[in-house]
Scaffold this active site. Structure first.
Site, PDB file in Angstrom:
ATOM      1  N   HIS A   1       0.844  -1.194   0.000  1.00  0.00           N
ATOM      2  CA  HIS A   1       0.000   0.000   0.000  1.00  0.00           C
ATOM      3  C   HIS A   1       0.880   1.244   0.000  1.00  0.00           C
ATOM      4  O   HIS A   1       1.233   1.760   1.067  1.00  0.00           O
ATOM      5  CB  HIS A   1      -0.903   0.010   1.236  1.00  0.00           C
TER       6      HIS A   1
ATOM      7  N   GLU B   1     -17.193  -3.663  25.098  1.00  0.00           N
ATOM      8  CA  GLU B   1     -16.363  -4.853  25.273  1.00  0.00           C
ATOM      9  C   GLU B   1     -15.140  -4.847  24.354  1.00  0.00           C
ATOM     10  O   GLU B   1     -14.030  -5.177  24.785  1.00  0.00           O
ATOM     11  CB  GLU B   1     -17.191  -6.125  25.027  1.00  0.00           C
TER      12      GLU B   1
ATOM     13  N   HIS C   1      -3.973   3.088  -3.630  1.00  0.00           N
ATOM     14  CA  HIS C   1      -4.224   2.657  -2.252  1.00  0.00           C
ATOM     15  C   HIS C   1      -3.548   1.345  -1.926  1.00  0.00           C
ATOM     16  O   HIS C   1      -2.784   1.256  -0.962  1.00  0.00           O
ATOM     17  CB  HIS C   1      -5.733   2.542  -2.003  1.00  0.00           C
TER      18      HIS C   1
ATOM     19  N   HIS D   1     -27.923 -15.111  26.127  1.00  0.00           N
ATOM     20  CA  HIS D   1     -26.888 -14.887  27.123  1.00  0.00           C
ATOM     21  C   HIS D   1     -26.222 -16.178  27.584  1.00  0.00           C
ATOM     22  O   HIS D   1     -25.367 -16.145  28.463  1.00  0.00           O
ATOM     23  CB  HIS D   1     -27.483 -14.157  28.338  1.00  0.00           C
TER      24      HIS D   1
END
Length: 663
Positions: A29, A408, A259, A470
């Protein structure tokens, strides 16, 4: 020649080393290094506190290349500033097997690379953790720590969801020594970013409590002024540097064509002509070499002054800080843990392993002041805030417990950064089912081989009433699949304490705890004289005579196996129980030890309130399994276990059936 002209020529050295390396590899790149060369030149020659001759100096400013795809920017900088490891031959071997110049920067593989980047957003979340670690340590050792953290980020970094978590954390906690240099080039792989994005990043950062400004990324004076303006700020800062991707490439610059692929010989020749760079590939003129090497030594004076301050510390303080920086444990640690376990043996208790974890963590924290815990808004459930911890505040200073909020992934990324910084032993926590949100950073922690601990509670269908959303089913197996990661699922307080002993001593392997919500009996009642959990698996209860059945289990299901053994023994089926608190560590053991623990019983059954994946390595593909093959259900946990057939009765029935077939 004016200073501006000299700065541009120094930046051009980065540009052409980068495009030449990518061209030789025919992979990479080049656009970002070419576009951000001016910004990087200002940072490394005018701002950054570092010494290329001592790349791991403790109080150096940290530089994180979060836009890791532009790795040649960093490799060029390391070569130019005098890294002994980053020779011109390494640049010529860019992206080749065995080189120090992999496609994306890798910590521990290449000198001076602070963190492994590539997965976008990872680097900036690590940088947040580094800045937080510096703040905590500076409060404790004000004469030793006083550095800043700079991260170069891209549009891609800021589009990733983790970026919002990271910048919200940094803004709320006012991490004022943190600066993001944003390569605002408006180009992604698909084309202009307007195809998919219209966020005003400066406004967004301001809304999160940051300073945020625009600057022309090709105006060296403006970039320098913007960075210097951040000194003494009470907030973190974003500097949005407007750049042209592939700056200097007359035909492809400013487009997605530069790129992620080599420019090609014709375009590089055109760039050489356009920028007046009359040198062969990988050649930097002597005058620029000298200027860059001089820049690499800029920090030597500051480093020597720091060494004097470090040596001036009281001997005991200095020795303990050195211990912390090396990741060693104090001499008193082993005795403190032995005394704690002796109390457990003397007074066995029925506890959820999350509560047992809290008790063990209290002892660990008492011995390790460097331990910094935290939770993603589940503190009362995770039990990772102990009585001997102090809460970290946005107002500044130190502390040892972090309220991460419901972030998280941001937590996991920042925890990695804290470990990378050094001097901190970080612990994060949430529910096991939410480890999915953390997984990219958990994988990077394992890849980097850093000491972090993540406490994941509510580890099975034992969550009960919260239901299948859960109740983790596949999560333990998924985590065990990550190389170089210890996944502990202890069965009682003793195994939990032993797991903590292993985790904090593991300098090059992160650890995960999967702990129960429900109470469990203490099964280990006699001191074995060694840490059995460190072996990953061991015989907990032997059979009377030659065993017909071996039961293997982890966590809460070990007590179920112990109950089944009583019934099977009474029925004349000699049975042994093997606890498997860490399958990863068991896999590391010798073949002889594994064979001894697995044993020769004709019937082998694994028991875990999760999917079977991984257990065949112990019980074989023809072994029995009592566990899950579907998602869970909402209800009282004992009823949920009964519904899915994870019961003593089910184990006994399967063992008897398999024993009859084996007879």
């Amino acid at each position: 020649m004016s200073d501006a002209a000299t700065q541009r020529r120094m930046a051009n050295a980065i540009r052409f080393l980068s495009m030449d390396a990518v061209e030789k590899a025919n992979s990479g790149h080049p656009g970002m290094p070419m576009g951000m060369a001016d910004v990087a030149t200002v940072l490394f020659t005018k701002i950054l506190k570092y010494d290329a001759t001592d790349p791991y100096w403790v109080d150096r400013d940290r530089f994180v290349l979060s836009a890791g795809h532009g790795s040649m920017l960093l490799y060029s900088l390391l070569h130019l500033t005098g890294s002994k490891e980053m020779t011109i031959e390494q640049l010529k071997n860019f992206r080749q097997v065995g080189s120090k110049t992999p496609g994306h920067p890798e910590r521990g593989h290449t000198e001076s690379v602070e963190t492994t980047t590539g997965p976008l957003g990872a680097g900036i979340s690590n940088a947040v953790g580094m800045a937080l670690a510096e703040r905590i340590l500076a409060a404790e050792y004000p004469t030793v720590f006083g550095h800043r953290t700079f991260a170069l980020c891209s549009d891609g970094d800021l589009m990733e969801g983790i970026s919002q978590e990271a910048i919200a954390i940094a803004g709320h906690y006012r991490l004022s020594k943190l600066v993001f240099l944003y390569d605002d080039n408006g180009i992604s792989i698909d084309g202009h970013t307007s195809l998919s994005d219209s966020v005003d990043q400066v406004a967004r950062f301001k809304a999160c409590g940051w300073n945020a400004v625009h600057v022309d990324g090709h105006d060296a004076d403006a970039v320098e002024a913007a960075i210097k303006a951040t000194e003494g700020s009470d907030k973190p800062t974003l500097i949005a540097c407007k750049t042209v991707i592939g700056f200097g490439a007359p035909n492809k610059g400013g487009t997605e064509k530069v790129h992620g692929s080599a420019l090609g010989a014709d375009e590089i020749a055109a760039a050489r002509k356009h920028l007046g760079w009359d040198y062969e590939p990988f050649v930097v003129p002597d005058d620029l070499k000298s200027l860059w090497l001089e820049a690499g030594k800029r920090g030597q004076g500051a480093r020597k002054e720091w060494e004097k301050r470090f040596e001036a510390l009281e001997t005991g303080v200095r020795n303990d800080l050195e211990r912390r920086l090396h990741g060693d444990l104090p001499e008193t640690f082993a005795k403190a843990m032995a005394d704690y376990k002796a109390k457990l043996y003397a007074e066995p208790k029925e506890l959820a392993t999350r509560k047992a974890g809290e008790a063990a963590l209290t002892v660990v924290k008492g011995e390790l002041p460097e331990l910094v815990s935290g939770s993603a808004d589940l503190t009362p459930s995770n039990n990772t805030l102990t009585k001997n911890m102090t809460v970290i505040s946005p107002e500044g200073g130190g502390g040892s417990f972090m309220h991460w909020g419901i972030r998280e992934h941001g937590m996991a990324g920042a925890v990695n950064g804290m470990a990378i910084h050094g001097g901190i032993l970080p612990v994060g926590s949430t529910f096991l089912v939410f480890s999915d949100y953390c997984r990219p950073s958990l994988r990077l922690a394992a890849l980097m081989g850093i000491r972090v601990v993540q406490v994941f509670t509510h580890d099975s269908i034992g969550v009960g009433e919260d239901g299948p959303t859960h109740q983790p089913v596949e999560h333990v197996a998924a985590l065990r699949a990550i190389p170089n990661l210890n996944v502990f699922r202890p069965c009682d307080g003793i195994e939990t304490a032993e797991a903590w002993e292993v985790a904090v001593a593991s300098k090059t392997r992160p650890s995960i705890f999967a702990l129960t919500r429900q109470n469990l009996p203490q099964l280990r009642l006699k001191d074995a004289g060694e840490n059995l959990t460190a072996k990953g698996a061991y015989e907990l209860q032997a059979a009377e005579g030659a065993p017909m059945v071996s039961l293997f289990a982890s966590g809460s299901e070990v007590s179920l196996a112990a109950e089944a053994k009583i019934a099977l023994d009474a029925a004349g089926v000699p049975t042994r129980v093997v606890s498997v608190p860490c399958m990863d560590l068991f896999n590391d053991q010798s073949g002889a030890y594994r064979a001894e623990v697995i044993g020769t019983a004709p019937v082998k059954i694994a028991i875990e309130a999760a999917i079977r994946m991984g257990w065949d390595s112990i019980v074989g593909s023809d072994g029995g399994f009592v566990g899950m093959s579907s998602f869970g259900e909402s209800g009282p946990y004992k009823e949920v276990y009964k519904k899915f057939g994870i019961t003593t009765e089910a184990v006994v029935a399967l063992a008897k059936d398999m024993s009859a077939s084996a007879a």
